[in-house]
Design a protein around this motif. Structure first.
Motif, PDB file in Angstrom:
ATOM      1  N   GLU A 143       0.851  -1.177   0.000  1.00  0.00           N
ATOM      2  CA  GLU A 143       0.000   0.000   0.000  1.00  0.00           C
ATOM      3  C   GLU A 143       0.897   1.241   0.000  1.00  0.00           C
ATOM      4  OE1 GLU A 143      -3.595   1.019  -0.697  1.00  0.00           O
ATOM      5  OE2 GLU A 143      -3.337  -1.032   0.051  1.00  0.00           O
ATOM      6  N   VAL A 144       0.708   2.081  -1.001  1.00  0.00           N
ATOM      7  CA  VAL A 144       1.511   3.304  -1.083  1.00  0.00           C
ATOM      8  C   VAL A 144       0.711   4.451  -0.466  1.00  0.00           C
ATOM      9  CG1 VAL A 144       2.581   4.986  -2.644  1.00  0.00           C
ATOM     10  CG2 VAL A 144       2.760   2.525  -3.119  1.00  0.00           C
ATOM     11  N   HIS A 145       1.286   5.084   0.542  1.00  0.00           N
ATOM     12  CA  HIS A 145       0.652   6.227   1.200  1.00  0.00           C
ATOM     13  C   HIS A 145       1.380   7.488   0.751  1.00  0.00           C
ATOM     14  CE1 HIS A 145      -1.248   3.275   3.879  1.00  0.00           C
ATOM     15  NE2 HIS A 145      -0.052   2.701   3.925  1.00  0.00           N
ATOM     16  N   GLN A 146       0.658   8.407   0.182  1.00  0.00           N
ATOM     17  CA  GLN A 146       1.297   9.609  -0.346  1.00  0.00           C
ATOM     18  C   GLN A 146       0.252  10.730  -0.361  1.00  0.00           C
ATOM     19  OE1 GLN A 146       1.120  10.765  -4.159  1.00  0.00           O
ATOM     20  NE2 GLN A 146      -0.967  10.100  -3.600  1.00  0.00           N
ATOM     21  N   GLY A 147       0.645  11.882  -0.915  1.00  0.00           N
ATOM     22  CA  GLY A 147      -0.288  12.996  -0.885  1.00  0.00           C
ATOM     23  C   GLY A 147      -0.429  13.548   0.522  1.00  0.00           C
ATOM     24  N   ASP A 148       0.646  13.581   1.247  1.00  0.00           N
ATOM     25  CA  ASP A 148       0.602  13.946   2.657  1.00  0.00           C
ATOM     26  C   ASP A 148       1.988  14.474   3.012  1.00  0.00           C
ATOM     27  OD1 ASP A 148       0.658  13.719   5.585  1.00  0.00           O
ATOM     28  OD2 ASP A 148      -1.175  12.540   5.337  1.00  0.00           O
TER      29      ASP A 148
END
Lengths: 791, 290
Positions: free
Chosen positions: A535-540
């Motif tokens: 799971e790629v978490h980004q935009g933060d």
């Protein structure tokens, strides 16, 4: 649909082998996009979906004249309306000069234009912000705008490039001139000689039409100031969360650690959302004054007339060719319309000038470039900000071919850089081309379109039926993944949970690039897990620092960080697994989250979940002295830009009765190095091509002579739909770049290659009648005008 | 992009609707499918204190036959007309025009009466109504009156509908045996308002043209009938029709203006070509229907 796929030699045979100790399963595959289930069913979460308790709404009062003095601005009638909380003007903003200027630009000399977040005592384009109303609802806020007592005495505006250059009327009185960003690389005597005495010297002037980014999601922001924590929470439609955090912190004069920027989905940007625009800066500043969460959503009319424009360029170019029709020198004079308040830099003329030679062995070039301010919407980056170099060059190549009587493909073949010419240093000695294949993409495109057969059919259709068929090429190189400043660096954190699932944290601001999929492919490949387990978490902004999503930098730079972090974690996985299996870590491999000893299919195994459980929950089972957990943060530094290249070719027919242009075929032969996900590559190419087609045939942002915008809705500013664009056929050539994965950036190329390709095809068709064209757009009106000049 | 405040009314009968319109006069506007009115309200290009929503008035929808006419209720959706097989045989020009109206999503919601009452000079239905000499049925508290299309369209977005009145139906005449129709237009994109368009109807007896109708859209403030060309067609052999020559005469009746999409001269050029195409197709359809 035709497909061609040609691997090129890897010039970097000393490169570390890819995916050591894992089975290559995901990189290079058409992995379905993880984003799609929510996006294509309409369940993405955009900034306007953010609703916070107590939230209030902002609306901007905008100028409806292009230039004028404000002689009266009384906001009290608006303030008296029920539901209005506050009305602010320039005088109310506690703005610290310099704080809106993009961090990258601060290092390069600061703002190009005055930093009037709201109008001071004058307005400078239609759409210029004068005041902002904060109210309980957007409806009330817009009602209140109508109550503000505003008197503006109109002055003579500067509406176009030509007027701006004379400095008769000045857009920014503080500056005293409309001319900005001048770069002059003069012609030395040698170039001068070539440009005057060569066997063939051809000069032409080309104009590109004004276009705007038109993301599906307009800009928007929700700013929530917590006065007890002294912290700002920003939900914002943007491409660059770390830059937004830095700007917001500076605007409010708080520590960066007191600002958190987060977004869910972002519906496109194409450069519009890379830096902090004026309206968002105002909302950030006011969030502390208002004390309640403050939302501003740009509406479509605002986006079209006041967000940012691009592409309004003019160039006069001269090419000199020797008797063998080799291009020996080039000179270009570039003028760019920067509008009133450009952001992220006034223009891209310098890059356009330095890339004039494109993929050709043109040894001598010089250029002059300047931008001018006008009383129009400000310029900002738009997918391939300096694509004008390809427009100028590729239109010029075909113009020259017509003028001196040589087939345009043959002219390109005589001049294009060959594999054996690489590495190749550009005429101004500032760039070195390598790992590219312009000659090969040209050949592939020529073969896919069936060039000779098309020419025969074109001749027959014209002579027997009077039909106007045309073919156009464009050949270009794309410097992508810049290696300077903040753009040269990205970081990634890879963590494995106690159940063996993988979380990846990246500083990107995906706004349609499939980052959640492609970066998961990279990490999955290196870790030997299934892509669905990543799971790629980004935009933060709570991620490792990054330079934002733009400039075609994710595939090579962000992947470099993700890959490095994944490798570190994998090494630790192998150490723990070796301990549990009583094996040597060097003998292990991992596939589908199962670790085994190489070459022992029936041997003992341990799962990644067992390893991560040991690392986090059964820590007594770790090797003596080993740090707990399975996580690593790594950074990648880009040492050199990557050079993607492509050849576009399309065939069109002009309807002589209506001036309409229809496509027969559109082919892109692209070399973006090794492809992480060919489906994503083709999607990026196609999206850019559609925007390029639009710039020539459909989109044309127009002003009247008084600076009034004429195309402020999608009824008049025409985005092509699926019905207007052809099926795009893809050819791929893969020349690995000298980056860890062998990838190259390619997100902008479609929008760079398409405009000259489409223009050239139309020009080729018109040439059957001896008619020449030089300017975009080429809508039916312009084509009928051109046809009327035929003898 | 939010509308100015308005009061919303949702009457269920025509009588209640015209009552509200009479009560509020020029401050009230009927809301049909909303495909034009709602964007205009949102852009604040227009505003009304009262919107009278007609969507709950069942009596305003439906297609029927009456004395040689097809009568279409004002609230009948475009899509219903488009998909009604009887329209293709009874009013073929209308059937031919329907697919050109916006996109199917717009046709699902937009209404026959809404489009005619809005009187956009670049819209299809006003041109069809003008070409076919449709009658527009207008209802007010004092009763029902019928207005010929020629008198109905008075200017850009201006019609014969007076304060307190409501367009309740459109009556399209059914042509006889030997008639043929065509409708075509040119727009920059599929579904856009056209740069120009034309509807043509021809009726022939014994191979000679006995009735002709040509109407242009987008070529002036109201739909333009090419009456000189129509007269010149009477008695002409339908088999040897010189469509190009007639088209040149027909377009002479128009007086288009230029905009960002096409100059007046190029509009004329495009309209001439469309008229030639439509005349040829209508003649061929008429011959097939002989």
């Amino acid at each position: 649909m035709a497909q061609a796929h040609v691997p090129m030699a890897d010039k970097h045979r000393d490169r570390a082998p890819l995916f050591e100790g894992t089975a290559a399963r995901f990189v290079g595959q058409k992995v379905l996009r993880k984003e799609d289930p929510r996006l294509v069913t309409g369940h993405g979460q955009y900034v306007d979906d953010i609703v916070l308790p107590g939230m209030v709404h902002a609306a901007f009062l905008r100028s409806n004249v292009a230039k004028g003095r404000i002689t009266k601005l009384d906001t009290s009638p608006a303030l008296a309306l029920d539901g209005v909380i506050a009305v602010y003007t320039h005088a109310d903003l506690r703005y610290v000069p310099g704080t809106i200027v993009a961090t990258m630009m601060q290092a390069m000399g600061g703002a190009a234009c005055p930093e009037n977040l709201l109008a001071t005592d004058d307005v400078r384009f239609v759409g210029d912000c004068i005041a902002v109303v904060v109210a309980e609802s957007r409806y009330i806020a817009e009602d209140a705008l109508e109550l503000i007592d505003l008197v503006v005495v109109a002055e003579t505006p500067v509406v176009n490039l030509e007027e701006a250059l004379t400095d008769t009327h000045i857009v920014h009185k503080e500056l005293g001139t409309n001319i900005t960003g001048t770069i002059d690389i003069p012609r030395d005597p040698h170039i001068e000689g070539l440009l005057t005495e060569s066997a063939h010297v051809v000069t032409a002037t080309f104009n590109q039409a004004r276009q705007t980014n038109s993301p599906m999601e307009t800009r928007g922001i929700v700013a929530s100031w917590d006065r007890f924590r002294g912290e700002l929470q920003l939900h914002m439609s943007n491409q660059n969360p770390h830059e937004m955090r830095r700007r917001a912190a500076d605007l409010l004069a708080v520590d960066e650690s007191k600002v958190h920027v987060a977004q869910q989905d972002v519906g496109g940007g194409f450069g519009q959302k890379m830096f902090m625009p004026r309206e968002e800066a105002v909302i950030v500043l006011l969030s502390r004054e208002v004390g309640r969460p403050l939302k501003w959503i740009e509406d479509r009319r605002e986006n079209l007339m006041a967000s940012n424009h691009a592409r309004r360029d003019r160039a006069t170019v001269t090419f000199a060719l020797d008797a063998d029709k080799k291009i020996v020198a080039g000179y270009v004079d570039i003028n760019e319309d920067a509008g009133a308040y450009p952001f992220g830099g006034a223009g891209a003329g310098a890059m356009a000038g330095m890339l004039l030679q494109g993929p050709y062995k043109l040894q001598r070039t010089a250029f002059k470039s300047y931008a001018v301010f006008t009383n129009t919407c400000g310029r900002a980056a738009y997918r391939g900000p300096w694509q004008f170099e390809s427009v100028i060059r590729e239109q010029m190549v075909e113009h020259v071919a017509r003028r001196i009587g040589i087939d345009p493909v043959e002219l390109r073949r005589r001049n294009v850089i060959q594999w054996e010419d690489l590495p190749w240093t550009t005429p101004m000695q500032v760039m070195v081309y390598d790992n590219m294949s312009p000659a090969e993409t040209l050949d592939q495109a020529v073969e896919m379109i069936g060039y000779e057969a098309f020419r025969a059919e074109q001749k027959r259709a014209f002579e027997e039926e009077g039909r106007l068929l045309g073919i156009g090429f464009s050949l270009y190189i794309e410097p992508s993944a810049q290696n300077m400043g903040a753009l040269a660096t990205e970081g990634a954190t890879v963590q494995i949970s106690g159940t063996g699932k993988v979380d990846v944290f990246m500083g990107t601001g995906s706004h349609g690039q499939s980052i959640e999929t492609t970066m998961a492919q990279i990490v999955a490949e290196e870790l030997g897990v299934h892509v669905d387990d990543v799971e790629v978490h980004q935009g933060d902004s709570n991620t490792p620092f990054g330079g934002g999503t733009g400039g075609s930098r994710t595939a090579s730079i962000v992947s470099g960080a993700g890959r490095a972090a994944a490798i570190q974690v994998r090494q630790k996985v192998f150490q723990i697994a070796a301990h549990l299996l009583e094996a040597n870590p060097d003998d292990l491999e991992i596939d589908s989250s199962v670790i085994s000893v190489k070459g022992t299919p029936a041997g003992k195994t341990v799962t990644l979940a067992q390893v991560s459980h040991t690392a986090l929950y059964a820590t007594e089972g770790l090797p003596p002295g080993m740090e707990t957990g399975l996580e690593a943060t790594a950074r990648h530094r880009q040492e050199a830009v990557t050079w993607s290249n492509a050849c576009h070719v399309c065939t069109v027919e002009i309807n002589r009765n209506t001036g309409a242009v229809s496509f027969a075929r559109y082919i892109v032969s692209e070399d973006c190095g090794l492809m992480i996900n060919p489906m994503v590559v083709e999607g990026q190419v196609a999206g850019g091509v559609v925007q390029g087609i639009a710039g020539v045939l459909y989109e044309d942002f127009r002003y009247d002579a008084d600076g009034n915008p004429l195309t402020t809705t999608f009824m008049d500013y025409l985005l092509p739909t699926a019905a207007e664009v052809p099926i795009i056929e893809h050819g791929h050539i893969e020349t690995p770049s000298n980056t860890p994965g062998g990838y190259k950036g390619m997100g902008e190329g479609g929008a760079i290659g398409a405009p000259p390709c489409v223009f050239n095809a139309v020009a080729d068709a018109l040439w059957l009648l001896g008619v020449e064209v030089f300017d975009h757009p080429l809508g039916p009106n312009e084509i009928l005008d051109a046809l009327a000049t035929a003898g | 992009m939010k509308p100015a405040p308005f009061e919303y009314h949702a009457p269920e009968t025509i009588a209640d609707a015209v009552g509200l319109l009479a009560q509020h006069g020029d401050d009230a506007k009927p809301l049909a499918g909303g495909q034009s009115l709602v964007p205009l309200l949102s852009l604040r290009l227009t505003r009304f204190d009262h919107l009278v929503d007609l969507n709950k008035i069942g009596a305003l929808s439906g297609i029927s036959r009456d004395n040689g006419h097809v009568v279409i209720g004002a609230m009948t959706r475009h899509r219903a007309v488009e998909l009604d097989p009887s329209i293709a045989t009874s009013v073929p020009m209308l059937a031919a025009a329907m697919p050109w109206i916006g996109h199917f999503q717009i046709r699902n919601r937009g209404t026959i009466g809404g489009s005619i009452a809005h009187a956009d000079p670049a819209a299809e239905l006003p041109a069809v109504a003008a070409a076919l000499d449709a009658e527009l049925e207008i209802t007010s508290k004092s009763g029902v009156r019928r207005v010929a299309a020629a008198d109905f369209f008075q200017g850009t977005f201006m019609t014969a509908i007076d304060t307190g009145e409501l367009l309740t139906a459109a009556r399209f005449p059914v042509w006889g045996k030997g008639s043929g129709f065509a409708f075509t237009e040119f727009a920059r994109r599929s579904g856009d308002f056209a740069i120009a368009g034309v509807g043509v109807g021809l009726e022939a007896t014994g191979g000679k043209i006995t009735r002709a109708a040509i109407a242009f859209m987008g070529m002036g403030p109201v739909p333009v009938r090419a009456t000189d060309a129509e007269k010149a067609l009477l008695g002409v052999s339908i088999a040897s029709l010189d469509a190009a020559a007639v088209a040149r005469v027909a377009v002479g009746a128009t007086d288009p203006t230029g905009d960002v999409h096409a100059s007046a001269a190029n509009r004329t050029k495009i309209a001439t070509h469309l008229a030639e195409q439509a005349l040829t197709r209508a003649a061929s359809n008429a011959a097939a229907n002989a």
